[in-house]
Design an enzyme around this catalytic site. Sequence first.
Site, PDB file in Angstrom:
ATOM      1  N   ASP A 147     -10.600   1.885  -3.515  1.00 39.19           N
ATOM      2  CA  ASP A 147     -11.178   1.627  -2.191  1.00 39.19           C
ATOM      3  C   ASP A 147     -12.695   1.601  -2.267  1.00 39.19           C
ATOM      4  O   ASP A 147     -13.359   1.201  -1.320  1.00 39.19           O
ATOM      5  CB  ASP A 147     -10.743   2.718  -1.203  1.00 39.19           C
ATOM      6  CG  ASP A 147      -9.372   2.408  -0.624  1.00 39.19           C
ATOM      7  OD1 ASP A 147      -8.906   1.267  -0.780  1.00 39.19           O
ATOM      8  OD2 ASP A 147      -8.774   3.309  -0.017  1.00 39.19           O
ATOM      9  N   ASP A 193       0.833  -1.204   0.000  1.00 35.26           N
ATOM     10  CA  ASP A 193       0.000   0.000   0.000  1.00 35.26           C
ATOM     11  C   ASP A 193       0.870   1.256   0.000  1.00 35.26           C
ATOM     12  O   ASP A 193       2.075   1.216   0.283  1.00 35.26           O
ATOM     13  CB  ASP A 193      -0.903  -0.034   1.242  1.00 35.26           C
ATOM     14  CG  ASP A 193      -2.235   0.657   1.012  1.00 35.26           C
ATOM     15  OD1 ASP A 193      -2.318   1.490   0.094  1.00 35.26           O
ATOM     16  OD2 ASP A 193      -3.181   0.378   1.765  1.00 35.26           O
TER      17      ASP A 193
HETATM   18  C1  GLA Z   1      -5.718   1.887   1.970  1.00 31.46           C
HETATM   19  C2  GLA Z   1      -6.110   0.694   1.139  1.00 31.46           C
HETATM   20  C3  GLA Z   1      -7.177  -0.099   1.859  1.00 31.46           C
HETATM   21  C4  GLA Z   1      -6.646  -0.528   3.204  1.00 31.46           C
HETATM   22  C5  GLA Z   1      -6.185   0.669   4.007  1.00 31.46           C
HETATM   23  C6  GLA Z   1      -5.479   0.252   5.268  1.00 31.46           C
HETATM   24  O1  GLA Z   1      -6.753   2.813   2.051  1.00 31.46           O
HETATM   25  O2  GLA Z   1      -6.519   1.083  -0.113  1.00 31.46           O
HETATM   26  O3  GLA Z   1      -7.568  -1.204   1.110  1.00 31.46           O
HETATM   27  O4  GLA Z   1      -5.600  -1.438   3.035  1.00 31.46           O
HETATM   28  O5  GLA Z   1      -5.296   1.488   3.254  1.00 31.46           O
HETATM   29  O6  GLA Z   1      -5.037   1.316   5.997  1.00 31.46           O
END
Ligand code: GLA
Length: 729
Positions: free
Chosen positions: A548, A478
Amino acid sequence: MSIIYREKESTFQLDTPGSSYILGLADKEKFAGHIYYGRKIGEDDVAYLMRTEEPPFLPSENNRDRNSFLDSFPMEYPGSGGGDYREGAVGVCTKGGHRTVMPLYKEHRIYSGKPKLEGLPATFGTEEDCDTLELVLEDKLLHLELVLYYTAFRELDVITRSIQVRNQGTEEIYLTKVMSLSMDMDNRSYDMISLNGSWARERRIQRNPLGIGRQSVGSVRGVSSHQAHPFLALAEKNADQKRGEVYAVNFVYSGNFLAQAEVDQFGSVRLMMGIHPEGFCWKLEPGERFQAPEAVLVYSCEGLGKMTRTFHDLYRNHLIRGKYKDKKRPILINNWEATYFDFDTEKLLEIAREAAGLGIEMLVMDDGWFGRRESDNGSLGDWEVNEEKITGGLKYLVDEVNKLGMKFGIWLEPEMISPDSDLYRAHPDWAIQVPGRTPSLARNQLVLDLSRPEVLDCIYEKVAKVLRSANIEYVKWDMNRQLNDMGSAKLPADRQGELYHRYVLAVYELQRRLTEEFPRILLENCTSGGGRFDPGMLYYSPQIWCSDDTDAVERLSIQEGTAMIYPLSAMGAHVSDCPNHLLGRSVPFATRGYVALAGTFGYELDVTKIPREEREMIPEQAAMYHKFNDLIRTGDYYRIASYQENHEYDCCQVAAKDKSESLVTFIQVLGRANFRSRRIFLEGLDPEKRYQIEGESRTYRGDTLMYAGLNVRSFLGDYQGKLIYLKMV
Ligand code: GLA
């Protein structure tokens, strides 16, 4: 050999199965000029198209209006400051502060195959796949050599371009701009297509007529970004999915970029793609080289659909690598939307036990397992397992999950540092920041200065130690903020302008090390969802988390935009809980499954808590995934109808390369009263063969389904969908 040089006319022709790209050298001074790119043409003398004979712009050395010539000549790689007032592709600043640069032809080489780009991701091909032209331009006064690389693929209508700049002089020179591609196209009117968005709304298709002046998309966020996308297409006015000419360019790079089309006084279009010049300044010492990233050019005279399929084939066969390149990916369940930060070993095992029984194949432990991370306030950089939560340790948890017959995956955010972390307390100067200025936080975190080798090494070791400690078979990498306050405590003053690019190179280096040391690991990139979904990242990870936003309706648009360029095998897509956590919408579980099926497929929910009827559908969905994934991963993709355009329903299709089977996904977003069925027109079938739709007894000819169409009955209600699977009989 698909590239030839015609000495008499001083022209180069690069051919792909359906396109020709021709450039030439104009007269004595040897300006490299663009002659033609488009539908394939045969052997001919086409140098006249450069118009060097047209008065008053004759390019003879002494007898002409030089400015008029420079300002209208179709430059293959325009310098700047010398009288071509359109935007230049390369910018310099000499030790003496001068900025004019005028590259002229020096020499060339033609060979089979494709060179690697040092430190950078790029498409690859063997001597059987492609041929390369190296066109060497130079500015004699500056002792600056520009090597333009062109690779033409033999089976695909793809030409890749990149450039290496070499300082052959005795003084340093500063590069203020290096576009990877520039191309002057003759006057025709185009629409410009780009992909734009925001967090949770990535890659919406936008199409506008191209007018006089400069129209661009770009990112100065340090990442390719949610907001813009390193892609631009010029399409004929009438071009649609099936018809019309399209020129598309996509950048194999994950940082700042500029994609621009400039229409000049004569209606010519200068198309450019490269690292965004804002904030960029690269010092080139005598003898040093600068390698710019690769830009991919795709030509289609059969509309956007063919463009899409060309990108998919290129990326599936000549960009994506590793163990999972051609393999079905395990169905995963990720605990982010299930638990957020509130989990421990027992909770994860509870999810895993339930999931294993339903046919889910991998558990992914998301954010919150390390340091003292109970929220997004701290601990990034402290990559040690929090044994208060992960009781018994990571290896115990992984082993227990493995005992259930499931793989185990983990979430990491290696590029970041929280001010509230042991790492920051020990090394405050490891964060990117400007001395004396309070850096602005995003998600309570700062970005590590990965341009420093000691920072890169330390972070790699920390992360690798975790991955070595247990049987971890998947990593979600990430990256949850964009870059600003650019400053490195280590770089000298005249190299601070290198930080954006050095950062991207360091990310590539980290992922190179990780994929080489852990070839067993399936890497999925993620940047707050889809903020770095680009071909650069795809070189390291065969799949990228799309967004997301897991709402199935929003996903229709996000996935349509994404799939316009990237293969379905690369699109991270999961079924999540309803009402959707981001926008509160409830969509039937079955429809969520159909939408996620068009990507990598998995779950993002607490399987122990969802309604029983939904849980009971999971084994069925898992079976559906196993039945169709080979087809979805390897087939030809067709966009049949777009919810973004019609605001009612969405339809896409995947057809096997050998046309033996096909899957249509039809989603009715909004129900409607008193309407008859909708007719859809399939593609990618053999017109002469007969096909049977699963569940029906009759058969149809391929041409009937493609040209006369198929009726799909309306459903009662919103957000309903179905799969139509057909097989050749
Ligand atoms: C980002 C990712 C999510 C999740 C969060 C965790 O937003 O896109 O899928 O993993 O971080 O903090």
